[in-house]
Scaffold this active site. Structure first.
Site, PDB file in Angstrom:
ATOM      1  N   GLY A 130      61.979 -22.796  49.760  1.00  0.00           N
ATOM      2  CA  GLY A 130      61.953 -21.864  48.636  1.00  0.00           C
ATOM      3  C   GLY A 130      63.026 -20.805  48.729  1.00  0.00           C
ATOM      4  N   GLY A 131      64.089 -21.096  49.501  1.00  0.00           N
ATOM      5  CA  GLY A 131      65.200 -20.166  49.582  1.00  0.00           C
ATOM      6  C   GLY A 131      64.879 -18.864  50.276  1.00  0.00           C
ATOM      7  N   SER A 218      64.372 -27.597  52.940  1.00  0.00           N
ATOM      8  CA  SER A 218      65.255 -26.563  52.416  1.00  0.00           C
ATOM      9  C   SER A 218      65.219 -25.336  53.333  1.00  0.00           C
ATOM     10  CB  SER A 218      64.860 -26.234  50.977  1.00  0.00           C
ATOM     11  OG  SER A 218      65.823 -25.419  50.363  1.00  0.00           O
TER      12      SER A 218
END
Length: 554
Positions: A130-131, A218
């Site tokens: 989710g960055g 991610s």
């Protein structure tokens, strides 16, 4: 120690198991740890027990806001761990559903069984992506029941853990003041404390603390390689393997860049703390900690993230891994075919329109030189048949004539090239013949789900799509999707269990070789997985690895 713990939990466990055997749908399961008794629930249909919302740290609220997470030092008595805790806040109040500052919890799933005196099971620990701005463990994609059930069915039982950690400005606030007080990368340190909690407590749940595998997607993958290179590559014996799914290699800087500093300063100049503009860092933080969380989130600037802190994070991965400054553990490194549909701009009709976004980059601290941008543009064809999403011919999926070219370049910069850089660095260091050799495996996820529709076809096989297959959750009711999910879950479980992703037995997957010097990689597809050489777009990706990824990083 383990025998003492077992003797304490034996009676409540047997009582709970007896109720389950009597046919109750959700019979209790009890485990005693240092902070109290954790009472979970048993799912008879899957023969999996789950313990949800277990705090691994003191709540980071009040005076503990923007502090390093602190271990629990009190007893919680009996904790009924039958529901997830709130999510951590992102950069905005609604970045995650049901958010709270009191969010530092983890969740555990384990198969039914006798946990006193039995063999401890390998452990998988999940960090969501989710960055570093969004993500939460209650996401149904990450629910652990099916994965643990499958581990029993293939006779490679595991214990699964998922971890909430702070995000956005509450987890990754920068600025010189935060650096001076040693308060950078708090979200990463939350994860680190959770890993220590696992070491101290997971045996009580039947997990083996010496056989921990980290996996994440991610920003979760970025978190894992950050732990691999933490403290200059110091091995704290917290894990023995890692699975990096679609992780980038973002160029890290110091905490006092202009954007980082403006983000911190906004909490002083745009709030009631303005009278402390010239005060010490400690006085400013004391004031910020007293702000209502709504005021904090509405006032803080937008630039947050991981930075060089000189301790936990000493350099960027594009330098640490090639130089061997990391913990040598077994690793799987992978990406999805169409990563760029998440990061690339659309509505691009000319190279001039693409030049600016490329120079500005993605989480890049300074502009790429014009010569670098021009070279990048020359390495990728304008022909949409060769662009991203791939294998879609000339069909226009978004308005711009060069959108597929833009997505191809951005996907390679943000995730494809970093995955190759990391895999090649790990494999190369293995072949140098120095120290412990750790196997490296590589994959590309190349399957479009049967339930894809017109609303999301433009993403193709985009970032995060593999997660539902790895957890065997939310899978289309279609044989090829169901079969691929089972095979991928089995491969991840086998890697955690044996440090080898080949499930053996009746697996339909081809044999998955180590990455090695010839760059062998698994291609996952529901209509037939295969092994490929990791050489596609070699010239352009090599250029990105050499000239783009290191630019601006420390």
């Amino acid at each position: 120690m383990l025998l003492d713990v077992c003797s304490l939990l034996l009676i409540p466990y047997l009582l709970g198991h007896a109720v389950a055997s009597a046919g109750a749908n959700h019979a209790p399961a009890s485990v005693k740890i240092r902070n109290g008794t954790v009472v979970g629930v048993s799912d008879d249909s899957s023969r999996v027990q789950r313990f949800l919302g277990i705090p691994y740290a003191q709540a980071p609220v009040g005076d503990l806001r923007l502090q390093q997470a602190r271990p629990l030092n009190t007893s919680f008595g009996t904790l009924h761990a039958n529901s997830f805790s709130p999510a951590c806040y992102g950069p905005e109040k609604d970045s995650n559903p049901n958010p709270s500052e009191d969010c530092l919890t983890l969740n555990i799933w384990r198969p039914f069984g006798q946990y006193c005196g039995g063999e401890l099971k390998p452990v998988l620990v999940w960090f969501y992506g989710g960055g570093l701005m969004s993500g939460y463990t209650e996401d149904p994609t990450f629910e652990g029941t099916n994965m643990v059930r499958i581990s029993s069915e293939i006779n490679k039982e595991i214990v699964l853990v998922s971890v909430n950690y702070r995000l956005g400005p509450l987890g990754f606030l920068n600025g010189q003041q935060m650096a001076d007080l040693g308060l950078l990368n708090l979200g990463m340190l939350d994860q680190r404390l959770a890993l220590h909690w696992v070491q101290e407590n997971i045996a009580a749940f039947g997990g083996d603390p010496t056989k921990v595998t980290l996996f994440g997607e991610s920003a979760g993958a970025v978190s894992i390689y950050s732990h691999m290179m933490a403290y200059g590559g110091r091995d704290d014996k917290l894990f023995r393997a890692g699975i990096l799914q679609s992780g980038g290699a973002f160029p890290l800087t110091l905490a006092n860049t202009t954007a980082f500093q403006e983000t911190f300063d906004s909490l002083i100049t745009d709030t009631s703390c303005v009278s402390l503009k010239d005060a010490s860092a400690a006085e400013q933080l004391d004031c910020i900690r007293q702000l209502p969380v709504e005021t904090f989130l509405s006032s803080v600037g937008s630039s947050t993230g991981q930075s060089i802190d000189g301790s936990f994070t000493q350099t960027s991965v594009q330098f640490a891994f090639p130089e061997g400054k990391y913990v040598k553990v077994a690793t799987i490194v992978g990406a999805n075919t169409d990563e760029g549909t998440t990061s690339g701009p659309t509505g691009i009709n000319t190279e001039d329109q693409l030049h600016g976004p490329l120079a500005d980059g993605y989480f890049r601290p300074k502009l790429l030189p014009n010569s670098t941008v021009s070279r990048l543009l020359s390495l990728y064809p304008d022909d949409p048949r060769h662009g991203c999403p791939y294998n879609t011919g000339s069909t226009p999926l978004t308005p711009g004539k060069l959108d597929k070219k833009a997505c191809s370049i951005f996907g390679d910069i943000v995730q494809i090239a970093p995955a190759r850089l990391i895999a090649e660095s790990l494999a190369r260091n293995n072949h140098k013949g120095h120290g412990h050799k750790a196997p490296v495996y590589r994959y590309r996820f190349n399957h479009l789900p049967h339930d894809v529709d017109a609303s999301n076809i433009t993403r193709g096989i985009g970032t995060g799509l593999e997660q539902r297959y790895i957890f065997s959750n939310l899978i289309p009711d279609f044989p090829w999707d169901q079969a691929l999910a089972y095979e991928m879950s089995s491969a991840w479980i086998s890697f955690a269990h044996d440090l080898d992703p080949n499930p053996g037995g009746e697996s339909a997957l081809p044999f998955w070789p180590e990455y090695g010097r010839d760059g062998k990689s698994m291609v996952f597809n529901g209509y037939g997985s295969e092994i490929e050489e990791d050489t596609y777009r070699r010239e352009s990706i090599d250029y990105i690895i050499k000239s783009v990824i290191p630019y601006g990083a420390l």
